[in-house]
Structure formats: structure tokens, C-alpha cells
Design an enzyme around this catalytic site. Structure first.
Site, PDB file in Angstrom:
ATOM      1  N   SER A  12      -5.896   0.892 -10.769  1.00 47.99           N
ATOM      2  CA  SER A  12      -4.641  -0.095 -10.887  1.00 47.99           C
ATOM      3  C   SER A  12      -5.552  -1.452 -10.924  1.00 47.99           C
ATOM      4  O   SER A  12      -6.117  -1.899 -10.105  1.00 47.99           O
ATOM      5  CB  SER A  12      -3.801   0.009  -9.525  1.00 47.99           C
ATOM      6  OG  SER A  12      -3.086  -1.196  -9.898  1.00 47.99           O
ATOM      7  N   HIS A  35      -4.009   1.615 -14.920  1.00 43.15           N
ATOM      8  CA  HIS A  35      -2.745   1.550 -14.349  1.00 43.15           C
ATOM      9  C   HIS A  35      -2.274   0.367 -14.379  1.00 43.15           C
ATOM     10  O   HIS A  35      -2.905  -0.615 -13.937  1.00 43.15           O
ATOM     11  CB  HIS A  35      -2.838   2.338 -12.888  1.00 43.15           C
ATOM     12  CG  HIS A  35      -1.561   2.365 -12.225  1.00 43.15           C
ATOM     13  ND1 HIS A  35      -0.410   3.422 -12.403  1.00 43.15           N
ATOM     14  CD2 HIS A  35      -0.772   1.584 -11.371  1.00 43.15           C
ATOM     15  CE1 HIS A  35       0.619   3.154 -11.935  1.00 43.15           C
ATOM     16  NE2 HIS A  35       0.576   2.351 -11.042  1.00 43.15           N
ATOM     17  N   ASP A  37       0.404  -2.470 -13.056  1.00 49.41           N
ATOM     18  CA  ASP A  37       1.499  -2.332 -12.163  1.00 49.41           C
ATOM     19  C   ASP A  37       2.447  -3.838 -12.425  1.00 49.41           C
ATOM     20  O   ASP A  37       1.628  -5.030 -12.383  1.00 49.41           O
ATOM     21  CB  ASP A  37       1.088  -2.765 -10.660  1.00 49.41           C
ATOM     22  CG  ASP A  37       0.786  -1.412 -10.235  1.00 49.41           C
ATOM     23  OD1 ASP A  37       1.369  -0.425 -10.423  1.00 49.41           O
ATOM     24  OD2 ASP A  37      -0.402  -1.272  -9.626  1.00 49.41           O
ATOM     25  N   MET A  39       5.650  -5.906 -11.471  1.00 47.81           N
ATOM     26  CA  MET A  39       6.564  -6.451 -10.543  1.00 47.81           C
ATOM     27  C   MET A  39       7.136  -7.653 -10.893  1.00 47.81           C
ATOM     28  O   MET A  39       6.845  -8.672 -11.409  1.00 47.81           O
ATOM     29  CB  MET A  39       5.558  -6.667  -9.399  1.00 47.81           C
ATOM     30  CG  MET A  39       4.757  -5.532  -8.785  1.00 47.81           C
ATOM     31  SD  MET A  39       4.014  -5.975  -7.351  1.00 47.81           S
ATOM     32  CE  MET A  39       3.091  -4.455  -7.266  1.00 47.81           C
ATOM     33  N   HIS A  68       3.583   0.897 -15.083  1.00 47.20           N
ATOM     34  CA  HIS A  68       4.399   1.271 -13.895  1.00 47.20           C
ATOM     35  C   HIS A  68       5.391   0.136 -13.810  1.00 47.20           C
ATOM     36  O   HIS A  68       4.800  -0.936 -13.186  1.00 47.20           O
ATOM     37  CB  HIS A  68       3.661   1.542 -12.537  1.00 47.20           C
ATOM     38  CG  HIS A  68       4.228   1.756 -11.544  1.00 47.20           C
ATOM     39  ND1 HIS A  68       3.686   1.694 -10.076  1.00 47.20           N
ATOM     40  CD2 HIS A  68       5.645   2.095 -11.265  1.00 47.20           C
ATOM     41  CE1 HIS A  68       4.737   2.019  -9.399  1.00 47.20           C
ATOM     42  NE2 HIS A  68       5.793   2.197  -9.877  1.00 47.20           N
ATOM     43  N   MET A  70       8.051  -1.893 -11.936  1.00 48.80           N
ATOM     44  CA  MET A  70       8.561  -2.091 -10.752  1.00 48.80           C
ATOM     45  C   MET A  70       9.685  -3.216 -10.850  1.00 48.80           C
ATOM     46  O   MET A  70       9.384  -4.333 -10.263  1.00 48.80           O
ATOM     47  CB  MET A  70       7.681  -2.237  -9.501  1.00 48.80           C
ATOM     48  CG  MET A  70       6.943  -1.108  -9.166  1.00 48.80           C
ATOM     49  SD  MET A  70       5.378  -1.530  -8.202  1.00 48.80           S
ATOM     50  CE  MET A  70       4.246  -1.710  -9.478  1.00 48.80           C
ATOM     51  N   MET A 139       5.651   7.839  -5.326  1.00 45.22           N
ATOM     52  CA  MET A 139       4.883   6.762  -4.459  1.00 45.22           C
ATOM     53  C   MET A 139       4.382   7.013  -3.078  1.00 45.22           C
ATOM     54  O   MET A 139       5.259   7.731  -2.326  1.00 45.22           O
ATOM     55  CB  MET A 139       5.894   5.535  -4.267  1.00 45.22           C
ATOM     56  CG  MET A 139       6.280   4.937  -5.485  1.00 45.22           C
ATOM     57  SD  MET A 139       4.698   4.090  -6.690  1.00 45.22           S
ATOM     58  CE  MET A 139       3.997   3.057  -5.346  1.00 45.22           C
ATOM     59  N   GLY A 144       5.158  -2.506  -4.432  1.00 48.58           N
ATOM     60  CA  GLY A 144       5.228  -3.894  -4.072  1.00 48.58           C
ATOM     61  C   GLY A 144       3.838  -4.708  -3.609  1.00 48.58           C
ATOM     62  O   GLY A 144       3.495  -5.654  -4.136  1.00 48.58           O
ATOM     63  N   PHE A 145       2.986  -3.847  -3.252  1.00 48.75           N
ATOM     64  CA  PHE A 145       1.696  -4.536  -2.739  1.00 48.75           C
ATOM     65  C   PHE A 145       0.633  -3.482  -2.975  1.00 48.75           C
ATOM     66  O   PHE A 145       0.772  -2.077  -2.623  1.00 48.75           O
ATOM     67  CB  PHE A 145       1.857  -4.872  -1.539  1.00 48.75           C
ATOM     68  CG  PHE A 145       2.828  -6.146  -1.417  1.00 48.75           C
ATOM     69  CD1 PHE A 145       2.503  -7.356  -1.687  1.00 48.75           C
ATOM     70  CD2 PHE A 145       4.128  -5.821  -1.043  1.00 48.75           C
ATOM     71  CE1 PHE A 145       3.481  -8.300  -1.332  1.00 48.75           C
ATOM     72  CE2 PHE A 145       5.006  -6.870  -0.612  1.00 48.75           C
ATOM     73  CZ  PHE A 145       4.792  -8.090  -0.938  1.00 48.75           C
ATOM     74  N   ASP A 177       0.429   7.419  -6.249  1.00 48.77           N
ATOM     75  CA  ASP A 177       0.203   6.019  -6.406  1.00 48.77           C
ATOM     76  C   ASP A 177       0.617   5.252  -4.879  1.00 48.77           C
ATOM     77  O   ASP A 177       1.529   5.260  -4.418  1.00 48.77           O
ATOM     78  CB  ASP A 177       1.197   5.169  -7.296  1.00 48.77           C
ATOM     79  CG  ASP A 177       0.931   3.949  -7.578  1.00 48.77           C
ATOM     80  OD1 ASP A 177      -0.149   3.497  -6.998  1.00 48.77           O
ATOM     81  OD2 ASP A 177       1.548   3.089  -8.335  1.00 48.77           O
ATOM     82  N   GLY A 178      -0.526   4.870  -4.496  1.00 48.07           N
ATOM     83  CA  GLY A 178      -0.676   4.077  -3.253  1.00 48.07           C
ATOM     84  C   GLY A 178      -1.306   4.616  -2.063  1.00 48.07           C
ATOM     85  O   GLY A 178      -1.294   5.874  -1.657  1.00 48.07           O
ATOM     86  N   GLY A 179      -2.478   3.948  -1.840  1.00 45.40           N
ATOM     87  CA  GLY A 179      -3.508   4.332  -0.474  1.00 45.40           C
ATOM     88  C   GLY A 179      -4.344   5.527  -1.061  1.00 45.40           C
ATOM     89  O   GLY A 179      -4.845   6.036  -0.127  1.00 45.40           O
ATOM     90  N   SER A 200      -7.427  -0.628  -4.413  1.00 44.21           N
ATOM     91  CA  SER A 200      -8.255  -1.175  -3.776  1.00 44.21           C
ATOM     92  C   SER A 200      -9.689  -0.470  -3.670  1.00 44.21           C
ATOM     93  O   SER A 200     -10.756  -0.675  -3.597  1.00 44.21           O
ATOM     94  CB  SER A 200      -7.853  -1.454  -2.593  1.00 44.21           C
ATOM     95  OG  SER A 200      -6.752  -0.763  -1.982  1.00 44.21           O
TER      96      SER A 200
HETATM   97  C1  DX5 Z   1       2.052  -0.513  -5.337  1.00 42.53           C
HETATM   98  C2  DX5 Z   1       1.518  -0.154  -7.067  1.00 42.53           C
HETATM   99  C3  DX5 Z   1       0.173   0.340  -6.563  1.00 42.53           C
HETATM  100  C4  DX5 Z   1      -0.958  -0.262  -6.123  1.00 42.53           C
HETATM  101  C5  DX5 Z   1      -2.219   0.815  -5.527  1.00 42.53           C
HETATM  102  O1  DX5 Z   1       3.263  -1.167  -5.697  1.00 42.53           O
HETATM  103  O2  DX5 Z   1       2.289   0.635  -7.636  1.00 42.53           O
HETATM  104  O3  DX5 Z   1      -0.213   0.845  -7.922  1.00 42.53           O
HETATM  105  O4  DX5 Z   1      -1.551  -1.316  -6.877  1.00 42.53           O
HETATM  106  O5  DX5 Z   1      -3.018  -0.033  -4.855  1.00 42.53           O
HETATM  107  P1  DX5 Z   1      -3.938   0.630  -3.631  1.00 42.53           P
HETATM  108  O6  DX5 Z   1      -4.580   1.749  -4.401  1.00 42.53           O
HETATM  109  O7  DX5 Z   1      -4.784  -0.613  -3.390  1.00 42.53           O
HETATM  110  O8  DX5 Z   1      -2.878   1.339  -2.531  1.00 42.53           O
HETATM  111 ZN    ZN Z   2       1.687   1.464  -9.474  1.00 43.00          ZN
END
Ligand code: DX5
Ligand code: ZN
Length: 223
Positions: A12, A35, A37, A39, A68, A70, A139, A144-145, A177-179, A200
Site C-alpha cells: 500500500s 494497492h 488507498d 479516502m 481501494h 474508501m 478489512m 481509514g489509517f 488488508d490491515g496490519g 507499514s
Molecule cells: C486502511 C488501508 C490499508 C492500510 C494498510 O484503511 O485500507 O490498506 O494502508 O496499512 P498497514 O499495512 O500499515 O496496516
Molecule cells: Zn486498503
């Protein structure tokens, strides 16, 4: 047993250094997808970037763009992302009234159609419509973050999807997606994910390409 596919790693760019965006995209040329993102500050509290940045990214890479959205009212915006070079457009089912019509519209315009859902949204009502989609983005954080902690309970949704897709012999990719990191990707792969977004874990590493390789290796070994 379903045939095993090679894992798809989708870094991402939300976690990239935006002052070096072109270089940061080139730094993950060994990934399968990129990816993106988007928003809007409404569907999610945060604001990221839109179609112009997406188009700029498409100019510096041959990799498919996994976009993606959002955003609210995605049906009003998808054409901008198709024009910007999206390979797959993923919208949130919470943000639109008729996900199936939007998926048909996307496919008719030559892009792949995906939907995503917040952690609190159940997957069951969407199962009978899965054949209308190419991808489901589960998700594993609240959207969002970037940089949030992985929610392992979301893997139950992945297992439900994996069984349904295999039983009905559907050609639908399960992406998470996420963490996602070296600590969490194995559990996600074992639950049945095909594709893995990592922000990250890739861009927080001094060697983004090495991080992609390591994530892929771990996912492959666990799936
Ligand atoms: C969150 C995004 C994710 C995010 C993933 O809203 O959709 O794609 O950037 O970031 P990490 O891998 O740091 O959780
Ligand atoms: Zn995403």
C-alpha cells in the site's frame, strides 16, 4: 482441495514517502500488485489522495493497480479511477445501495470488480453474489489509517469465504488488508487468503523489495 495459487503481495502506497512517490513505487517492482488507498474524509475520517495521484502512479509502473475506494457514493467516481489506470476497483458495500449493479458496470468497462467490508459488516449476505465479483477485500483493521493492529477475528470471514468459493468453484480472489506483517501473514494465508496488502510492513522497512519477498515466502509456506 482447491489448487494452490502463488500469493499476491500488494504494497500500500499509503505508507510510502509521498515526496518520493515515483521512486517508492519502483522500489516494489517485485510485488504482484500496487494497492492504492483512496479516502474521502467522509466514508472514513481520513483523507488520502484521488484519481490524479492514481494516474501518476500508473505512469511509473507496469504492475496492476488495486484501487481501494474508501469513499461515499463510489458509483459516481469509479470512471475516474478506470481512466486513471485501475486494474481492479474495490468499493465498500456499506457505501453503495446496489453493489451488484456497480460490479456489473465495472466489468462491462473492462476492469475487475471488488468489494470490501468493514470489520463489523457480516459477509454472509454477500455470498450469493460472489460470482459477480473478481475480488473480496477483507478489512482486518477499521478502514481509514495505516499502521493499525491486525484483528485476528476477521479471519473467520476469510474461512467462510474460502469454503464458499471452493465449494462453488468460483474464480474470486480473497485479499486481506490491515496490519499484515511477517507476524500476521502466515495466519492469514492459512485461513485462505490469496492476496495480502501491506503498507507499514513494506515501506517501514529499509528494504521494501526485501520485505515483499519475505512476506511472499511466509505466505507461500503457510498456505
Ligand atoms: C486502511 C488501508 C490499508 C492500510 C494498510 O484503511 O485500507 O490498506 O494502508 O496499512 P498497514 O499495512 O500499515 O496496516
Ligand atoms: Zn486498503
Amino acid at each position: 482441495m482447491a489448487e494452490q495459487r502463488a500469493p499476491i503481495i500488494s504494497p500500500s502506497i499509503l505508507a510510502a514517502d509521498f515526496t518520493q512517490l515515483g521512486e517508492q513505487v519502483k522500489a516494489i517492482a517485485n510485488a504482484e500488485w500496487v494497492h492504492v488507498d483512496v479516502m474521502d474524509g467522509h466514508f472514513v475520517p481520513n483523507l488520502s489522495f484521488g484519481a490524479d495521484i492514481t494516474k501518476a502512479v500508473s505512469r511509473v509502473t507496469e504492475l496492476p493497480l488495486d484501487v481501494h475506494l474508501m469513499i461515499e457514493k463510489p458509483e459516481q467516481w469509479v470512471d475516474h479511477y478506470i481512466d486513471a489506470g485501475a486494474s481492479c476497483v474495490i468499493f465498500h458495500i456499506e457505501a453503495t445501495e446496489d453493489p451488484v449493479s456497480l460490479a456489473r458496470d465495472l466489468r462491462s468497462k473492462g476492469v475487475r470488480a471488488g468489494f470490501s467490508l468493514r470489520p463489523g459488516t457480516p459477509i454472509e449476505p454477500m455470498l450469493e453474489h460472489l460470482h459477480e465479483f473478481d475480488e473480496v477485500l477483507v478489512m482486518s483493521v477499521e478502514p481509514g489509517f495505516g499502521g493499525q493492529s491486525f484483528m485476528p477475528e476477521q479471519l473467520e470471514k476469510v474461512r467462510t469465504l474460502r469454503s464458499y468459493i471452493d465449494e462453488h468453484d468460483l474464480d474470486v480472489i480473497i485479499e486481506i488488508d490491515g496490519g499484515i506483517s511477517a507476524k500476521t501473514i502466515e495466519a492469514a494465508a492459512a485461513a485462505g487468503c490469496d492476496a495480502f496488502v501491506a503498507g507499514s510492513a513494506v515501506y517501514g522497512n529499509d528494504d521494501p523489495a526485501g520485505a515483499v519477498e519475505e512476506l511472499r515466502r511466509l505466505a507461500q509456506a503457510a498456505s
